[in-house]
Design an enzyme around this catalytic site. Structure first.
Site, PDB file in Angstrom:
ATOM      1  N   LYS A  93      40.944  30.055  50.617  1.00 55.51           N
ATOM      2  CA  LYS A  93      40.295  30.517  49.258  1.00 55.51           C
ATOM      3  C   LYS A  93      41.440  30.881  48.289  1.00 55.51           C
ATOM      4  O   LYS A  93      42.519  31.483  48.448  1.00 55.51           O
ATOM      5  CB  LYS A  93      39.229  31.470  49.711  1.00 55.51           C
ATOM      6  N   ARG A 140      28.255  43.539  54.168  1.00 58.60           N
ATOM      7  CA  ARG A 140      28.686  42.774  53.252  1.00 58.60           C
ATOM      8  C   ARG A 140      27.815  41.626  53.143  1.00 58.60           C
ATOM      9  O   ARG A 140      26.560  41.620  53.203  1.00 58.60           O
ATOM     10  CB  ARG A 140      30.115  42.629  53.284  1.00 58.60           C
ATOM     11  N   TYR A 196      58.904  53.348  29.627  1.00 60.16           N
ATOM     12  CA  TYR A 196      57.804  54.083  29.074  1.00 60.16           C
ATOM     13  C   TYR A 196      57.145  55.100  29.578  1.00 60.16           C
ATOM     14  O   TYR A 196      57.466  55.245  31.111  1.00 60.16           O
ATOM     15  CB  TYR A 196      56.448  53.105  29.115  1.00 60.16           C
ATOM     16  N   MET A 198      55.790  44.311  31.814  1.00 61.40           N
ATOM     17  CA  MET A 198      55.111  42.838  31.562  1.00 61.40           C
ATOM     18  C   MET A 198      56.250  41.915  31.731  1.00 61.40           C
ATOM     19  O   MET A 198      55.953  41.063  32.683  1.00 61.40           O
ATOM     20  CB  MET A 198      54.401  42.920  30.329  1.00 61.40           C
TER      21      MET A 198
HETATM   22  C1  LIG Z   1      39.009  36.003  53.471  1.00 59.85           C
HETATM   23  C2  LIG Z   1      38.220  35.952  54.836  1.00 59.85           C
HETATM   24  C3  LIG Z   1      38.851  35.721  56.077  1.00 59.85           C
HETATM   25  C4  LIG Z   1      40.465  35.718  56.237  1.00 59.85           C
HETATM   26  O1  LIG Z   1      40.815  36.993  56.104  1.00 59.85           O
HETATM   27  P1  LIG Z   1      42.384  37.452  56.097  1.00 59.85           P
HETATM   28  O2  LIG Z   1      42.385  38.884  56.351  1.00 59.85           O
HETATM   29  O3  LIG Z   1      42.976  36.959  55.138  1.00 59.85           O
HETATM   30  O4  LIG Z   1      42.886  36.818  57.444  1.00 59.85           O
HETATM   31  C5  LIG Z   1      38.135  35.477  57.000  1.00 59.85           C
HETATM   32  N1  LIG Z   1      37.003  35.498  57.030  1.00 59.85           N
HETATM   33  C6  LIG Z   1      36.177  35.773  55.935  1.00 59.85           C
HETATM   34  C7  LIG Z   1      34.561  35.731  55.881  1.00 59.85           C
HETATM   35  C8  LIG Z   1      36.762  36.054  54.933  1.00 59.85           C
HETATM   36  O5  LIG Z   1      36.141  36.118  53.731  1.00 59.85           O
END
Ligand SMILES: *Cc1c(COP(=O)(O)O)cnc(C)c1O
Length: 364
Positions: A37, A137, A258, A305
């Site tokens: 993703k 979730r 800064y 930056m």
């Molecule tokens: C992002 C995600 C993963 C992968 O998680 P990692 O911690 O990057 O291995 C697996 N399952 C679900 C549902 C996720 O949202």
């Protein structure tokens, strides 16, 4: 002097392949299904997935519908299974079907929408069912999942996989892991025909009980340790380097950059490095982050930056020399911790200002 002051982000596909095999060996007996993703955690979903396909991966996870469509176009092999975590968003049926994407069903509403679409199209729609086992979730409630099996709401749907997600997998002895495991075992028994998946990267390293039929690693493919700290079994995939633009002297107690808080404790030399938060170096890493310069890990003073200031001490370096801000020395998990974040965020923040260089072949 480097021909350009631009930073370089190299992405080591051989290191990616190494990590894939480490995880696959750890989770032996289960399928290892990469999560790519957010454009492959910012490193390029297409080259990453093509290489992982060549290493044997056959199932991939993305978050968004658009990510799934892009990945389908990028992987020539139609037999790759691409699962969309966002699931069956209302109206997405035709596009999911056109790209042969498998939706995760995360709620009763999504179950209803998917079933309606499948019945209208007179197809058996392959789906993944997500059940919440305690992370609070995504996913159906356990009672909702149990009720589904007693109803006709799954008409038209072929539940290929039942999945859940661990909330505390990075902390191996946390009680929530065993609670979620027990809850998931009960859920799984409701769907005996489906395969089962509980573990992301962290869970894949929690031992055989957590593997089930399929593990879903993301961050550990890219070198992030399953317990949010460096793991010597895994190799760094992303390496961000930038040239030293200038070297300056700073007197004891003088403020740098800064603000009014960051001062040199003693007189020293600092290197101005040509990468900053616009390249994806997280600004908060100035509080304890390090960079690899002149053959050692050295303190970061500021991340602006376009510039990062690194304490050179008596290290030998010249303008044009490269400094590593993330990679095999300045480790992902350490930088993330310095930034008060996690490895996932450090990777996805890497931007396109840095020149990208892929090392190793996309296809073996
Ligand atoms: C992002 C995600 C993963 C992968 O998680 P990692 O911690 O990057 O291995 C697996 N399952 C679900 C549902 C996720 O949202």
């Amino acid at each position: 002097m480097a021909p350009s002051s631009r930073a370089t982000l190299s992405i080591d596909l051989d290191a990616l392949a190494h990590n894939y095999h480490v995880i696959a060996a750890e989770a032996a007996g289960a399928e290892t299904a990469p999560v790519v993703k957010a454009d492959g955690y910012g490193l390029g979903a297409a080259p990453v997935a093509r290489r992982l396909w060549a290493e044997g991966a056959r199932t991939f996870f993305v978050a968004r519908l658009e990510e799934g469509e892009a990945l389908r176009a990028a992987i020539a092999q139609r037999s790759a299974r691409i699962i969309v975590l966002d699931g069956f968003v209302p109206g997405s049926g035709p596009r999911l079907a056109a790209a042969a994407l498998t939706p995760v069903l995360n709620s009763l509403d999504q179950v209803a929408a998917a079933s309606q679409f499948a019945r209208a199209a007179s197809v058996a729609l392959p789906c993944v069912l997500q059940v919440d086992t305690g992370m609070n979730r995504q996913g159906l409630g356990r009672d909702q999942a149990a009720a589904l099996t007693q109803s006709d709401r799954l008409a038209g749907l072929e539940i290929e996989l039942v999945m859940s997600h661990l909330g505390s997998g990075a902390i191996p002895d946390h009680v929530r892991n065993t609670q979620q495991l027990a809850a998931f075992q009960a859920v799984r028994a409701l769907f005996p025909q489906a395969r089962a998946s509980l573990a992301a990267s962290a869970g894949a390293f929690l031992g055989p009980d957590y593997r089930f039929d399929l593990v879903r690693p993301g961050i550990s493919l890219f070198g992030g340790g399953p317990q949010e700290r460096p793991d010597p079994r895994l190799r760094a995939v992303a390496r961000l380097e930038a040239p030293i633009l200038d070297i300056r002297h700073v007197g004891a107690g003088e403020l740098i950059g800064y603000g009014t808080t960051i001062a040199a404790e003693q007189a020293t030399r600092v290197a101005l490095v040509g990468a900053g938060y616009a390249d994806g170096v997280i600004r908060a890493t100035r509080r304890g982050g390090q960079a690899w310069a002149a053959g050692a890990l050295r303190r970061l003073y500021i991340v602006d930056m376009d510039l990062t200031v690194v304490d050179l001490g008596d290290g030998l370096a010249r303008p044009g020399d490269m400094v590593e801000l993330l990679g095999p020395h300045a480790l992902l998990d350490d930088q993330a911790q310095a930034a008060g974040s996690i490895a996932h965020e450090c990777l996805v923040r890497l931007s396109n200002r840095a020149r990208r260089l892929y090392l190793g072949a996309e296809a073996a």
